[in-house]
Design an enzyme around this catalytic site. Sequence first.
Site, PDB file in Angstrom:
ATOM      1  N   ALA A 246      -0.483   8.990  -3.322  1.00  0.00           N
ATOM      2  CA  ALA A 246      -1.823   9.368  -3.773  1.00  0.00           C
ATOM      3  C   ALA A 246      -2.644   8.087  -3.920  1.00  0.00           C
ATOM      4  CB  ALA A 246      -1.717  10.089  -5.108  1.00  0.00           C
TER       5      ALA A 246
ATOM      6  N   GLY B 148       3.240  10.516  -3.025  1.00  0.00           N
ATOM      7  CA  GLY B 148       2.602  11.635  -2.325  1.00  0.00           C
ATOM      8  C   GLY B 148       2.825  11.567  -0.815  1.00  0.00           C
TER       9      GLY B 148
ATOM     10  N   GLU C  93       6.670   6.973  -8.363  1.00  0.00           N
ATOM     11  CA  GLU C  93       5.651   7.312  -9.366  1.00  0.00           C
ATOM     12  C   GLU C  93       6.012   6.845 -10.766  1.00  0.00           C
ATOM     13  OE1 GLU C  93       6.633   9.263  -6.916  1.00  0.00           O
ATOM     14  OE2 GLU C  93       4.978  10.485  -6.120  1.00  0.00           O
TER      15      GLU C  93
ATOM     16  N   GLU D  66       6.024  13.141  -0.269  1.00  0.00           N
ATOM     17  CA  GLU D  66       5.846  14.567  -0.599  1.00  0.00           C
ATOM     18  C   GLU D  66       5.153  15.306   0.548  1.00  0.00           C
ATOM     19  OE1 GLU D  66       4.159  13.436  -4.474  1.00  0.00           O
ATOM     20  OE2 GLU D  66       5.447  15.004  -5.314  1.00  0.00           O
TER      21      GLU D  66
HETATM   22  C1  3H9 Z   1       1.481   9.458  -6.279  1.00  0.00           C
HETATM   23  O1  3H9 Z   1       1.682   9.464  -5.092  1.00  0.00           O
HETATM   24  C2  3H9 Z   1       1.344  10.706  -7.099  1.00  0.00           C
HETATM   25  C3  3H9 Z   1       1.770  11.935  -6.366  1.00  0.00           C
HETATM   26  O2  3H9 Z   1       3.145  12.165  -6.548  1.00  0.00           O
HETATM   27  C4  3H9 Z   1       1.105  13.180  -6.900  1.00  0.00           C
HETATM   28  C5  3H9 Z   1      -0.337  13.310  -6.768  1.00  0.00           C
HETATM   29  C6  3H9 Z   1      -0.869  14.675  -7.197  1.00  0.00           C
HETATM   30  N1  3H9 Z   1      -3.457   3.859  -3.742  1.00  0.00           N
HETATM   31  O3  3H9 Z   1       0.793  -3.895  -2.493  1.00  0.00           O
HETATM   32  P1  3H9 Z   1      -0.091  -4.413  -1.413  1.00  0.00           P
HETATM   33  C7  3H9 Z   1      -3.619  -0.996  -2.144  1.00  0.00           C
HETATM   34  S1  3H9 Z   1       1.277   8.004  -7.136  1.00  0.00           S
HETATM   35  C8  3H9 Z   1      -4.503   3.026  -3.646  1.00  0.00           C
HETATM   36  O4  3H9 Z   1      -0.724  -5.730  -1.605  1.00  0.00           O
HETATM   37  P2  3H9 Z   1       2.180  -4.499   0.353  1.00  0.00           P
HETATM   38  C9  3H9 Z   1      -3.339  -2.199  -3.035  1.00  0.00           C
HETATM   39  O5  3H9 Z   1      -4.024  -2.089  -4.274  1.00  0.00           O
HETATM   40  C10 3H9 Z   1       1.402   6.759  -5.894  1.00  0.00           C
HETATM   41  N2  3H9 Z   1      -4.393   1.761  -3.218  1.00  0.00           N
HETATM   42  O6  3H9 Z   1       0.637  -4.400   0.018  1.00  0.00           O
HETATM   43  C11 3H9 Z   1      -3.842  -3.328  -2.173  1.00  0.00           C
HETATM   44  O7  3H9 Z   1      -5.257  -3.349  -2.293  1.00  0.00           O
HETATM   45  P3  3H9 Z   1      -6.032  -4.751  -2.192  1.00  0.00           P
HETATM   46  C12 3H9 Z   1       2.798   6.526  -5.475  1.00  0.00           C
HETATM   47  C13 3H9 Z   1      -3.178   1.325  -2.883  1.00  0.00           C
HETATM   48  O8  3H9 Z   1       2.285  -4.382   1.812  1.00  0.00           O
HETATM   49  C14 3H9 Z   1      -3.501  -2.873  -0.757  1.00  0.00           C
HETATM   50  O9  3H9 Z   1      -3.333  -1.449  -0.835  1.00  0.00           O
HETATM   51  N3  3H9 Z   1       2.833   5.382  -4.581  1.00  0.00           N
HETATM   52  C15 3H9 Z   1      -2.041   2.133  -2.975  1.00  0.00           C
HETATM   53  O10 3H9 Z   1       2.785  -5.661  -0.349  1.00  0.00           O
HETATM   54  C16 3H9 Z   1      -2.233  -3.490  -0.223  1.00  0.00           C
HETATM   55  O11 3H9 Z   1      -1.207  -3.298  -1.171  1.00  0.00           O
HETATM   56  C17 3H9 Z   1       3.076   4.139  -5.018  1.00  0.00           C
HETATM   57  O12 3H9 Z   1       3.342   3.931  -6.179  1.00  0.00           O
HETATM   58  C18 3H9 Z   1      -2.214   3.463  -3.418  1.00  0.00           C
HETATM   59  N4  3H9 Z   1      -1.185   4.320  -3.522  1.00  0.00           N
HETATM   60  O13 3H9 Z   1       2.844  -3.205  -0.307  1.00  0.00           O
HETATM   61  C19 3H9 Z   1       3.022   3.053  -3.993  1.00  0.00           C
HETATM   62  N5  3H9 Z   1      -0.961   1.426  -2.583  1.00  0.00           N
HETATM   63  O14 3H9 Z   1      -5.724  -5.299  -0.823  1.00  0.00           O
HETATM   64  C20 3H9 Z   1       2.222   1.890  -4.511  1.00  0.00           C
HETATM   65  C21 3H9 Z   1      -1.407   0.205  -2.261  1.00  0.00           C
HETATM   66  O15 3H9 Z   1      -7.447  -4.384  -2.429  1.00  0.00           O
HETATM   67  N6  3H9 Z   1       2.044   0.847  -3.505  1.00  0.00           N
HETATM   68  N7  3H9 Z   1      -2.745   0.139  -2.442  1.00  0.00           N
HETATM   69  O16 3H9 Z   1      -5.440  -5.607  -3.304  1.00  0.00           O
HETATM   70  C22 3H9 Z   1       3.026  -0.005  -3.179  1.00  0.00           C
HETATM   71  O17 3H9 Z   1       4.150   0.071  -3.653  1.00  0.00           O
HETATM   72  C23 3H9 Z   1       2.683  -1.113  -2.220  1.00  0.00           C
HETATM   73  O18 3H9 Z   1       1.285  -1.274  -2.249  1.00  0.00           O
HETATM   74  C24 3H9 Z   1       3.105  -0.849  -0.744  1.00  0.00           C
HETATM   75  C25 3H9 Z   1       2.492  -1.937   0.160  1.00  0.00           C
HETATM   76  C26 3H9 Z   1       4.632  -0.936  -0.668  1.00  0.00           C
HETATM   77  C27 3H9 Z   1       2.644   0.488  -0.269  1.00  0.00           C
END
Ligand code: 3H9
Length: 700
Positions: free
Chosen positions: A63, A103, A126, A106
């Site tokens: 998400a 998500g 999450e 999911e």
């Molecule tokens: C969810 O899914 C809830 C659902 O179950 C239910 C819903 C109803 N959203 O980390 P990076 C941005 S909760 C928005 O430097 P990497 C991040 O801020 C979510 N933005 O890159 C950054 O922005 P900026 C569950 C996001 O390659 C840029 O992307 N998911 C999101 O080292 C690059 O990120 C998670 O918890 C996001 N979801 O790592 C995953 N994700 O360039 C969270 C990233 O402006 N994310 N951004 O600073 C991660 O673990 C890592 O970002 C990921 C990439 C591994 C994906």
Amino acid sequence: MKGQVHYEKRGASALLSIDNPPVNPLSSGVRQGLFDGVARALADNEVKAIVLTGLNRAFIAGADISEFGAAATQGASLNEVLEQMESSPKPIIAAINGTAFGGGLEVALCCDYRIASSTAPVGLPEVKLGLLPGAGGTQRLPRLVGAAAAIQAIVSGNPIVAGKALDMGIVDKVVETDIVESGLEFAEEIISKGSPTRKIRDLVDKIQADKGNTELFELAATGLDKTHRGQFAPQQILKCIEAAVNAADFDAGMAVERQCFSECLSHPQREALIHIFFAERAANKIPGLSKEVPLIDVQKASIIGAGTMGGGIAMCFANAGIAVLIHDNDPDGLQRGLKVIAGNYARTVAKGRLSQQEMDSRMALIQPAASMDELGDADVVIEAVYENLDLKKEIFSKLDTIMKPGALLATNTSGLDVDAIAASTSRPEFVCGMHFFSPANVMKLLEVVKGEKSSPAALGTAMALGKRLGKVSVMAGNCPGFIGNRMIGGYSYQANLMILEGATPAQIDKVIYDFGLAMGPFAMADMVGLDLGWRARKMRGGSNEVTSRIPDELCELGRYGQKNGLGYYRYEDASRLPIADPIADEVIAKVSENLGYQRKSFSDEEILKRCIYPLVNIGAKLLEEGHALRAGDIDTVYVNGYGFPTYVGGPMWFADAQGLGEVLADIQRFFDETGADVWKPSALLERLAAEGKTFASLDG
Ligand code: 3H9
């Protein structure tokens, strides 16, 4: 709202490609694009299957975290999208090209089939944001892998590599070849079988097997006290998975998930954890440091000092695949250091977390240098000798003659003057601090210290290097103790003052432990060893600090801490469990009476304020002075370097949550009572409190 899903017809399949760089979160444009794309494919009689993939480096990162807590968003909701996918009479194949988290996974679990590129991790992280999978993940994953494996995956939130996801049954196939072509081929096979669909919600075997297994959930709940002490979301996750197993049907389980998700969403821990997620990423962005600045291409590193810090730093480089030479002026010390490194790796191998082959190749990257002259060819050198300014200056003036032009010269000092060190070279623009935290191969934090003359290239290189080494890097100004150690001084001092004033070590430690730190200041002091400070003070001819009197007296009585079983606490046999010791408490009371203190009792609330508010006040001063760039940087330092509970969000976020007016009133009261400098309210705190603002409001 921008369309963020491309639609293409490829043979009898519709190919939907999500395009929301860099990591394809499910923002409103993506949700609407998916909804429209699937609707279009369903309406087209020529389309027999749908293939869903991601452009960029992720499939879907989850998400859109930035939408949580924001105003209602536009377009289709995620649930509408997923319902439409799950009820699709045409099979949908997720072609997982890269990260499929939260998500994102999911969405894939609502597809009929999942194939993954061998390098793509999947997972439901999450919990790390104070949430739970709220789009059916807690209901669908147990149907696919069983309750025990689902608990493990969702409560830990850890990524699962594609190969393991295949073994677990989360994905149906792993491919080394082009994922889109493989997805389309897979779709052709399904079409040739008459396009059968396969909905996870209808699978019952795994959850039938877990019905009535109350022990599984009881054990898991007990385990949370160890792994997720004080956290709200993990308990809710267990409730949801239990509902997946025991609720009347899928929809009843989904209702439990919806309720628990919304409780997590409105919980302050969720806000704090998402604050840290964005703060850690913001910390890496340095105002004025343009992307155009050419950075030093680090291929080889050198380290001076093979003690605990130097060895740990060498491991960081080797772990990142960077060759490193390590030197120590004591040849025996160098050999000992290499042995310690090998021992550390061997323990990881024994635990099954590293292969012997990987250990060997990492050890091969770490080579000893008998003389400092051998270090000159490295792109970066990190000095990690003990904290003595004269010694560090001497080393840097020698490095100046040895290191090749354009190399980065970094000091791992934990608080000495980086400018004084830089001034001993003819190239201060290439000098900065790189302050690792002990043990350096484990701790995530790196403070990059900006000297007065440090160039953008030097600082940019240090920050980028931190990222390569897997660190969370924060830029700090050059002031005594930088961000972290400057602040911690106030915390320790107040704790030591309170035992003179009447509190016991056990009472203070319990307050701090209950707040969420792994241990309080006195258990920590016993672990480090009270004799270290005592001997150092003796060498300096003693200390006038009133707070040294108790540890000095304990040491005079032969109580050195854990190492000999007696310190602020006593320890039985080889156990590390601190046991409150009336004898130590008597020593403390006696020292305090001799110093003329009137012992009084403390409430837990007062103890917490006395320990945490110095961090806040000094943090505010660091912001005022510009030695910290953002309140979020300070929080990032504290959760990654000092064990501050992530779910509290760091000291500045904690202060915001208390209300800065309230915090200021207490700080002012402490200042009025003591006149101590640490309590002199920061002008920034006063301004924010007067304006009814927060520290977070400064970060935008
Ligand atoms: C969810 O899914 C809830 C659902 O179950 C239910 C819903 C109803 N959203 O980390 P990076 C941005 S909760 C928005 O430097 P990497 C991040 O801020 C979510 N933005 O890159 C950054 O922005 P900026 C569950 C996001 O390659 C840029 O992307 N998911 C999101 O080292 C690059 O990120 C998670 O918890 C996001 N979801 O790592 C995953 N994700 O360039 C969270 C990233 O402006 N994310 N951004 O600073 C991660 O673990 C890592 O970002 C990921 C990439 C591994 C994906």
